[in-house]
Design a protein around this motif. Structure first.
Motif, PDB file in Angstrom:
ATOM      1  N   ILE A  94     -53.683   8.164  34.425  1.00 45.83           N
ATOM      2  CA  ILE A  94     -54.986   8.552  34.974  1.00 45.83           C
ATOM      3  C   ILE A  94     -56.092   8.259  33.972  1.00 45.83           C
ATOM      4  N   ALA A  95     -55.860   8.581  32.702  1.00 49.50           N
ATOM      5  CA  ALA A  95     -56.853   8.284  31.662  1.00 49.50           C
ATOM      6  C   ALA A  95     -57.090   6.784  31.568  1.00 49.50           C
ATOM      7  N   TRP A  96     -56.026   5.987  31.740  1.00 48.74           N
ATOM      8  CA  TRP A  96     -56.180   4.528  31.725  1.00 48.74           C
ATOM      9  C   TRP A  96     -57.121   4.067  32.838  1.00 48.74           C
ATOM     10  N   GLY A  99     -55.532  17.297  32.747  1.00 50.06           N
ATOM     11  CA  GLY A  99     -55.448  17.075  31.307  1.00 50.06           C
ATOM     12  C   GLY A  99     -55.765  15.649  30.910  1.00 50.06           C
ATOM     13  N   ALA A 100     -55.766  14.735  31.888  1.00 52.53           N
ATOM     14  CA  ALA A 100     -56.104  13.339  31.598  1.00 52.53           C
ATOM     15  C   ALA A 100     -57.538  13.186  31.115  1.00 52.53           C
ATOM     16  N   VAL A 101     -58.404  14.136  31.484  1.00 55.16           N
ATOM     17  CA  VAL A 101     -59.807  14.063  31.045  1.00 55.16           C
ATOM     18  C   VAL A 101     -59.889  14.195  29.532  1.00 55.16           C
ATOM     19  N   GLY A 154     -77.544   7.928  41.534  1.00 56.48           N
ATOM     20  CA  GLY A 154     -77.986   9.120  40.818  1.00 56.48           C
ATOM     21  C   GLY A 154     -77.137  10.331  41.139  1.00 56.48           C
ATOM     22  N   LEU A 155     -76.210  10.220  42.110  1.00 53.03           N
ATOM     23  CA  LEU A 155     -75.322  11.321  42.444  1.00 53.03           C
ATOM     24  C   LEU A 155     -74.281  11.488  41.351  1.00 53.03           C
ATOM     25  N   ARG A 156     -74.194  12.686  40.777  1.00 56.42           N
ATOM     26  CA  ARG A 156     -73.272  12.968  39.679  1.00 56.42           C
ATOM     27  C   ARG A 156     -71.976  13.555  40.254  1.00 56.42           C
ATOM     28  N   ILE A 157     -70.875  12.857  40.060  1.00 53.65           N
ATOM     29  CA  ILE A 157     -69.592  13.338  40.564  1.00 53.65           C
ATOM     30  C   ILE A 157     -68.600  13.448  39.412  1.00 53.65           C
ATOM     31  N   SER A 158     -67.649  14.356  39.555  1.00 54.15           N
ATOM     32  CA  SER A 158     -66.630  14.531  38.520  1.00 54.15           C
ATOM     33  C   SER A 158     -65.778  13.278  38.426  1.00 54.15           C
ATOM     34  N   CYS A 159     -65.328  12.955  37.218  1.00 57.89           N
ATOM     35  CA  CYS A 159     -64.581  11.712  37.018  1.00 57.89           C
ATOM     36  C   CYS A 159     -63.225  11.744  37.704  1.00 57.89           C
ATOM     37  N   VAL A 160     -62.770  12.923  38.114  1.00 58.49           N
ATOM     38  CA  VAL A 160     -61.590  13.029  38.970  1.00 58.49           C
ATOM     39  C   VAL A 160     -61.961  13.885  40.176  1.00 58.49           C
ATOM     40  N   GLY A 161     -61.434  13.511  41.317  1.00 57.08           N
ATOM     41  CA  GLY A 161     -61.679  14.263  42.543  1.00 57.08           C
ATOM     42  C   GLY A 161     -60.351  14.599  43.202  1.00 57.08           C
ATOM     43  N   ILE A 162     -60.416  15.327  44.317  1.00 58.92           N
ATOM     44  CA  ILE A 162     -59.219  15.718  45.051  1.00 58.92           C
ATOM     45  C   ILE A 162     -59.173  14.961  46.376  1.00 58.92           C
TER      46      ILE A 162
END
Length: 423
Positions: free
Chosen positions: A364-366, A391-393, A102-110
């Motif tokens: 990254i999008a792939w 920008g891959a998002v 249930g933890l919502r995380i961004s599809c890209v992280g650092i």
């Protein structure tokens, strides 16, 4: 009024039938689990799964996402708010569940490996993290061993300086190797507990969101590891715990131990995943996605910079491959396999041009086109590179099955097994 219990019967009045009008406190508050309540009327068949969705329905994931969106909109309407008040709407960032936590995380992280605390200054690191946070990124990954602990120190200093709400971001850190002493490495109870507390001290935080155990420890029984990680979760020093570079069999065994002894199970696996390394995420882990709801945080989506094209003609100064300790990467780049991968990247360039994006954005999008990837970690050395990768998002939204088919045709395989790109 509820009376105290005396013998078998509870005191006080009531209309309990067959017991002289007496009842127990447990029965009043529904705490007696050994007795089933009496029901009248025909039996009611309830749909399987949450929200009437079958767990085995292939469309259930999409249906759950739609249901979640509908419930969110209803809640916001009741509060006289709108989706315009959410970070996702303001930044365009895509958020995903970490498995079934249930933890919502961004599809890209650092990620902080090599760069933060070592390759770049703290000023540049602050610019990168600030740009990421303001762009909707909420996941920041580090480890006790990155740059000898300086990565955690730098990350903690920046978070404290920026004054970000602790509830608005997610921190994950990894444990296995902290120092030269015998007791400073491995997954013993001593090192897991002391290692996390050392990380919290460097991060200047009261807890981390995700504690990752960075490779299995063959020197001790797995139940000891699960108990130690679960102990930290129960104390609130970590919200969830997971694994990094564990085999599916080891993850499943850890999950079974946790269920058997009512402990906190592993919630996610962190592993490398890019165009040339697919077997673990696509070939070995899918069964665990379905069976135990495992989440996946992937790293090195650009294969340590290989996919950026900067190593095509030479090894640039100050690049990752030029650093001491990265001889393995230089050897890989000059190997026959490395040259073959460079050739395939040149074939992929027209596909990127067709998508009106750069090759790193396409790569990254792939990675993100795989719904089981909760988040892909980016390793960047400046804000310009970060903005390009983010920008891959948007590229992800335009990635069609036809484009994915073209990429697979060029790669020549669907589950190619490649060497781990991290040391």
């Amino acid at each position: 009024m509820v009376g105290s219990r005396s013998g078998r019967d509870g005191g006080g009045g009531g209309g309990g039938s067959g017991r002289g009008g007496k009842f127990s406190v447990e029965e009043l508050y529904g705490l007696n689990n050994n007795k089933k309540p009496k029901c009248t009327g025909p039996p009611v068949k309830l749909p399987k799964g949450r929200g009437g969705l079958r767990e085995d329905d292939p469309l259930s994931e999409g249906a759950r996402a739609a249901l979640h969106q509908q419930q969110l909109e209803m809640f916001l309407q009741e509060c006289h708010l709108s989706l315009d008040n959410t970070v996702a709407q303001q930044t365009g960032m895509v958020y995903r569940n970490l498995g079934k936590t249930g933890l919502r995380i961004s599809c890209v992280g650092i990620g902080t490996w090599v760069t933060i605390g070592s390759q770049i200054s703290e000023k540049v690191a602050e610019e990168i993290l600030t740009t990421a946070y303001e762009s909707g990124v909420n996941l920041f990954d580090t480890a006790e061993t990155y740059s000898g602990g300086r990565a955690e120190v730098t990350l903690g200093n920046i978070i404290k300086k920026k004054g970000w709400r602790r509830s608005s971001f997610v921190i994950s850190t990894k444990l296995y190797w902290a120092g030269p002493a015998e007791t400073e490495r491995g997954l013993s109870r001593k090192h897991i507990i002391e290692g996390l507390r050392g990380s919290l001290e460097r991060l200047q935080l009261q807890y981390v969101d995700i504690l990752l155990l960075n490779r299995p420890d063959v020197n001790l029984a797995l139940d000891k590891v699960v108990r130690s990680a679960s102990f930290l979760v129960s104390r609130g020093e970590a919200m969830y715990w997971g694994t990094s570079r564990w085999s599916p069999a080891e993850i499943m065994e850890a999950f079974s131990i946790a269920r058997q002894f009512n402990l906190s199970p592993p919630s996610c696996e962190q592993t490398d995943y890019h165009l040339f390394q697919r077997s673990h995420v696509e070939g070995q882990l899918p069964e665990l996605y379905h069976k135990i709801g495992l989440g996946t945080v992937t790293c090195s989506p650009l294969a340590c910079g290989l996919i950026t094209g900067k190593y095509e003609n030479c090894i640039p100064e100050h690049s990752r491959a030029s650093l001491q300790g990265f001889e393995w990467l230089r050897d890989k780049l000059s190997s026959e396999e490395g040259q073959s991968q460079q050739a395939r990247l040149r074939e992929l360039q027209p596909v990127a041009e067709q998508m009106s994006c750069t090759l790193p954005q396409l790569a990254i999008a792939w990675c993100l086109r795989n719904d089981w990837v909760s988040s892909a970690l980016l390793g960047v050395s400046d804000t310009a590179q970060l903005r390009e990768n983010l920008g891959a998002v948007q590229v992800l939204q335009r990635l069609t099955p036809q484009i994915i088919g073209q990429i697979d045709t060029i790669l020549g395989n669907r589950n190619g097994d490649r060497t781990d790109s991290r040391a």
